[in-house]
Every structure is written in C-alpha cells, then in structure tokens.
Design an enzyme around this catalytic site. Sequence first.
Site, PDB file in Angstrom:
ATOM      1  N   ASP A   1       0.765  -1.206   0.211  1.00 63.45           N
ATOM      2  CA  ASP A   1       0.054   0.117   0.142  1.00 63.45           C
ATOM      3  C   ASP A   1       0.822   1.469   0.020  1.00 63.45           C
ATOM      4  OD1 ASP A   1      -1.997   1.827   0.180  1.00 63.45           O
ATOM      5  OD2 ASP A   1      -2.769   0.881   2.347  1.00 63.45           O
TER       6      ASP A   1
ATOM      7  N   TYR B   1      -0.814  10.278  -3.327  1.00 62.59           N
ATOM      8  CA  TYR B   1      -0.980  11.598  -4.239  1.00 62.59           C
ATOM      9  C   TYR B   1       0.072  12.603  -3.711  1.00 62.59           C
ATOM     10  CZ  TYR B   1      -5.415   9.552  -6.367  1.00 62.59           C
ATOM     11  OH  TYR B   1      -6.417   9.063  -6.928  1.00 62.59           O
TER      12      TYR B   1
ATOM     13  N   ARG C   1      -0.989  14.852   9.267  1.00 59.26           N
ATOM     14  CA  ARG C   1      -1.826  13.987  10.070  1.00 59.26           C
ATOM     15  C   ARG C   1      -1.516  14.252  11.466  1.00 59.26           C
ATOM     16  NH1 ARG C   1      -2.682   8.393   6.785  1.00 59.26           N
ATOM     17  NH2 ARG C   1      -2.630   9.195   4.786  1.00 59.26           N
TER      18      ARG C   1
ATOM     19  N   ASP D   1      -3.262   2.824  -5.876  1.00 62.07           N
ATOM     20  CA  ASP D   1      -1.996   2.703  -5.092  1.00 62.07           C
ATOM     21  C   ASP D   1      -1.762   1.583  -4.276  1.00 62.07           C
ATOM     22  OD1 ASP D   1      -4.065   3.042  -3.386  1.00 62.07           O
ATOM     23  OD2 ASP D   1      -3.001   4.539  -2.175  1.00 62.07           O
ATOM     24  N   GLU D   2      -2.553   0.354  -4.561  1.00 65.64           N
ATOM     25  CA  GLU D   2      -2.429  -0.779  -3.812  1.00 65.64           C
ATOM     26  C   GLU D   2      -2.311  -2.070  -4.670  1.00 65.64           C
ATOM     27  OE1 GLU D   2      -5.369  -1.231  -0.421  1.00 65.64           O
ATOM     28  OE2 GLU D   2      -6.310  -0.061  -2.143  1.00 65.64           O
TER      29      GLU D   2
END
Length: 678
Positions: free
Chosen positions: A18, A23, A60, A120-121
């Site tokens: 992952d 982005y 985050r 994206d995985e």
Amino acid sequence: MPVARPETSDARVIAHVDMDCFYVQVEQRRQPELRGLPTAVVQYNEWQGGGLIAVSYEARKCGVKRSMRGDEAKAACPEIQLVQVPVARGKADLNTYRSAGSEVVSILAQSGRCERASIDEVYLDLTDAAESMLADAPPESLESIDEEALKSHILGMSREDGDDFKESVREWICRKDADRRDKLLGCGMIIVAELRKQVLKETEFSCSAASNNTELNKQMLAKLSSGMNKPAQQTVVPYSAVQELLSSLPIKKMYVRKQLGGKLGTSLQTDLGVDTVGDLLQFSETKLQEHYGVNTGTWLWNISRGISGEEVQGRLLPKSHGSGKTFPGPRALKSLSTVQHWLNSLSEELSERLSSDVEQNKRMASTLTLHASAFRSKDSDSHKKFPSKSCPLRYGVAKIQEDAFNLFQAALREYMGTFGMKPQGNKQETWRITGLSVSASKIVDIPSGTSSIMRYFQSQSTVPSCAADGCVQEHVAMTPSASEGCSEQRSVETQATVPEEDTSVTYTLPNSENQYKDNDLVSEKDVVFCPSNNATDVPTQSQSQSQSNKGTQIKKTGRKINNSKEQNLGMPSIVDIFKNYNNATPQSKQETQEDSTVSSSTSKRANFSSSSSHCGEVNQDWGYKIDEIDQSVMDELPVEIQRELRSFIRPNKRFNTGKGKSDGSASSIAHYFQPLNR
DNA sequence: ACGGCTTAAACC
DNA sequence: TGGTTTAAG
C-alpha cells in the site's frame, strides 16, 4: 463463490503493498522542496479551500484529516502545503497518479503474481519466490539479513525490547524449528523488504506492506495488517496470530473485498448483536443463511473463520475506465446543451485514456456506459433513479461523444416518464443533473498479430479528437455578463457552467477545409456544442480564434497526434471506408428500420452498428463491415496492414449466431478477431 | 443540497 | 444481460 478449502491453500505467502499517502508522494516527487513538510493534495480550490484527497503523515500529526476542506486544514495546521490536483477540461485529472501507480505495479509485478487492487495498492502472491528462497538460500544460511526486513512488525511478538527487537526478528526469521509456514513467511519478509526498497529506489515512493500465509482470507489479512503500521513499514501475520486478530476484530472493520463496512455490518450489530468477528463464530451457517440468504449466510460463516477462498488474480491493469463529475446543489445542470458540453469533455478524457490503453496495453473496451444523477426541481425528493444506459463502444472521440449524449437523452426520457420534453427547449424547469459520468468496460486484449492494424485504426480516431476541439466551429454567443463572469480568478467549474445559463447556441457544420476531417468522426450528427470548450481557458475572442486555427493546422498538439497525422497523409482511403459505412446508415434511416419504442430508439441509435453485435465474448464492434473494403482500397493500404487484414478475412467463418437481425450477413472485423482470440 | 472521483463487484 | 447498489479509498 467462496470455496472453503482451495487446493492451493497450502502454505502460501501473500503480501499486500500500500503506497503511503500516494498522491502526496507523487506531488512531493515533482516538487521535492515539499518533502518532509505537512502537505495535502486538494481538488477544486475555490470552495472553502477545496477538498482534501490525500494527507501527508506530517499533516496528519497536526490533526489534518482526509475529507477536510482546505480551509479547515489550514486552521488545523497553518503551515500545511496544499497542492492542487491537476485540472483538465474543467475537471480533476488523475492521470499523473494513475501512471505513477503503474510505475509501482510494473516493479512489483516482477516477483510474483500481482494484482492491482487500486491506484495505489497491490496484492502479491510471493509463494513461488519464497519457496525458491527457502530451497536455495534459506535465511539461516545468510550471513546477514536485510535491515529493512529486520524492522518488520511480527504480530504476536512483543516489541518492547527496544534495541533487541531486531535481534528477535532475526531469530524469528532464522528459527530452525519453525514450521514451513513460518519459514516461508520469513522468506516473504525478506522479499517484501527487498521489493519495498526497490520501489523506493526506482520511483522514490515509500510504501507499507503486510504479508501472511494463513491460507485463510489472504487479502483480508494483508489489507488489515498493512494498514496497521504505516508509513514505510511492514507487518507480518504468522498463522499463530490469526485467531486472535480475527476474534477481537470489530465486525465493521472486517475487510473482505468490500462488504461489511456498511449496511450489512450495521445489521449484524443491531439484529444479531455481533460486534466482533469472533462473535460471529457462535452462529451456525444455517442461522446466518436464514437472516441473510443462502449466499451471504455462507459467506459470513466463512469469513468469520477467515475463509475467503480468493486468490490473487494476476491482473495488472484496470478493468474499466471512467470519467465523471458532480455538479452539486446550485451548480446542477439544467439545460441539454450544458449536459452535452460536459459529456463532450468527459468523453474526450475517456477517449484519451482508451487510446493510451490501446497503445500501451493493446486492448480495447467494448461497452460504453453513461451514468447520471438527477432530481426534479419540483420533487426535492426524487434524487435517485436516473437510469444508466450502455451501448457498444465505438472508438473515436466524436463517436463517444455522440453515443454518450444519445444515451443521456434516452435515459432522460425514461427518467421523465417516457414522453414529453422538447430537447431544444434550453429553458426547462423540470430536471436538474447533479452528476455525469461516462465509462468504458468489457476490455479485451487485442489478439496478437493485429497490432499494427489496431494502431492504424487507433490513430484514425485520435486525429479528429483534436479536430473536434477546434475544427468544428461552434459559435457561442456569450452575453456580456457571461463573459465578465469568467475572470481568471474564477474556478474552472464556474466558468464552465456559464454557458448553461443564457446562451444561444448556433450549430454549424464542420470546417470542410480540414483535410483530416473524416465524416466518420466529424459528420453532421457529430456537431458538438463546445462553448469555450477548454474550461481552463478564458474564453476570449482571440483564444477561440486560435483554437480553430489549431484545428486546421494540426501541428504541435503532441507527439501522438503528430504521428497519426503523418500516417494519414499517404492513405486517406481507409477513412473512406469508415465514411462510406457511416453514410450508409445515417441516423434517420436507421431509425425507420428499427421499429422500436420511443425510449429505445435513441439508444439504438447510440448503438449505431445496427446489425451486429453478438460476437460472443469478444463483443467488440467497431461498426464497419469487412466486406465493404474494396480491393482497390486495400491496395492503397500499407502492405503490412493489407497482410493483417487478409489474415482475418476468412470469408467462410461465420460467427453471427444471435437473433438474426434483418441483415444476417453483417459481420464486422470484430468477428474476425474472435477465432484469433485465445 | 458540497467529500470528488474512480474502480470493483454482488445481485436481481 | 444490463442496470442498480454498495463499498472503499
């Protein structure tokens, strides 16, 4: 169907990789000065700072979350760097992320069966690689173990020991008395670490991964655990850790190729009092079937035991392509011409992506689907069921545009209740469109041996895409107020919706001077409404002028198009094939031939290739008939193409089973592909 | 009736 | 089937 015990289930190594805030990483690679800074990727900057679609881990930490607005993010984290998603044709353009995703896939696909799960995985089946390693160079024989592998998180293993933990990991990997599962998993850890390093080296992207070999629910566990330690870390789930992991897992977190996050999960909680996957174990299979039906019941019973029976599919490419946009609230579209405008833009993007797909992957899509959402201005409650419609997909921008619009109109009629509505009434009070999308699916490989002819046809369709931009001269009378509305600062969406309000539209015929116009793609019925079409452009007089220039002198619109132009120069006649065919079945005639209901007539028209199109699983139909290719035309084609053409023209083969339309002899080139296909 | 845009898959 | 619905990210 879930299979309780797949034969292949014995001691596998499955990994899930992952990309970390993908982005953001893509943008940081482009602008390295952003690296390490709190960063988010945002789309549509105009309204409250745009919506966040990816957030870096630094951001985050400041409490910035996905799906905040840009303004909120700024408030939470004043230093945050907001990067905008590229915009093309008035909508978000994700192509840079798509191709970045492909970079990653092409690296990961080298070491085992690989399945692209999303942009994206990926899932990887590393069993073979792990087995080879175990046979040839088992971990305990190595003098040193990859540092990155030593940093792995092993579920069920305490990690408190600080400096010692790497040593513990080493011991775990090299344990002599481990069972085969764990040994393979140990190899898997090393392989995964290697892959992650390789991805980092070759793409500059970091990723997280998880691996397990539990023969149960591979994807679920992989997914679960790779989310557990991010970013840039890897996790391992030994068999011995599975039961505990599952039993305490909240039911709604159960990830099995979609499902339990939503209504079913809620129902399990409220109706059966099931909160964790462990709780589910108490219910018998039949009990679950009583509540949720046979299939879902069995499925639930299985997944609670970790049984998913799904293998990693070796699929590196997406199964469909789509392009869509929403028009929320006040921006809802209210005129046909605006809808058409947006459909044109969406179709353009779709067509471009289809072209790349042909070039890069040698495959073609065969179904075009239109999707919209709408409400009726009176009925505030009627926001649901605008029907989707689909038809065979014809390559070429103008065709896709035409078909998409026809599909829309068919759907609209159905939505409105079969009858009524003058299409031309640009003012109408009834419906509002809040979302539009066009997508292409049923993608099949182009059989080998036909590549050059495919390129040839493909280039035929890409050229007029540029023509449609500029050569078809649309005159849009902008009112002064509309023009003023388009200051550079305005959002692209605002600009683009301007023509909707108060435009009088003049349809004109294609520029006949354009040498490359071909009626297949730019015909009377292909007239497009394209007000200030490049929504990113400010629609000034001079620009629209320069646009039509760009159309007539095709150059400098990108290498791909230039190439096609050159190809065209020598051999216009193939174009005539298309042209003749299309002229032979113009809309009006077609409609009289098909005696059909009002609502279906439009979609039949979108179907275009009136004869056809049950060509079995290939199901492609490009809408020209092979028997219309005259020998003299053939002679004009490049030898290479001639040879290929002849190779599928096997006159005696017939594939047209299906409900015989009047024209039973109709066969398209697609039919000839079928026997070659596999 | 502001979280936009994509993709996949189950189900009927 | 095609079309709808659900889900995820």
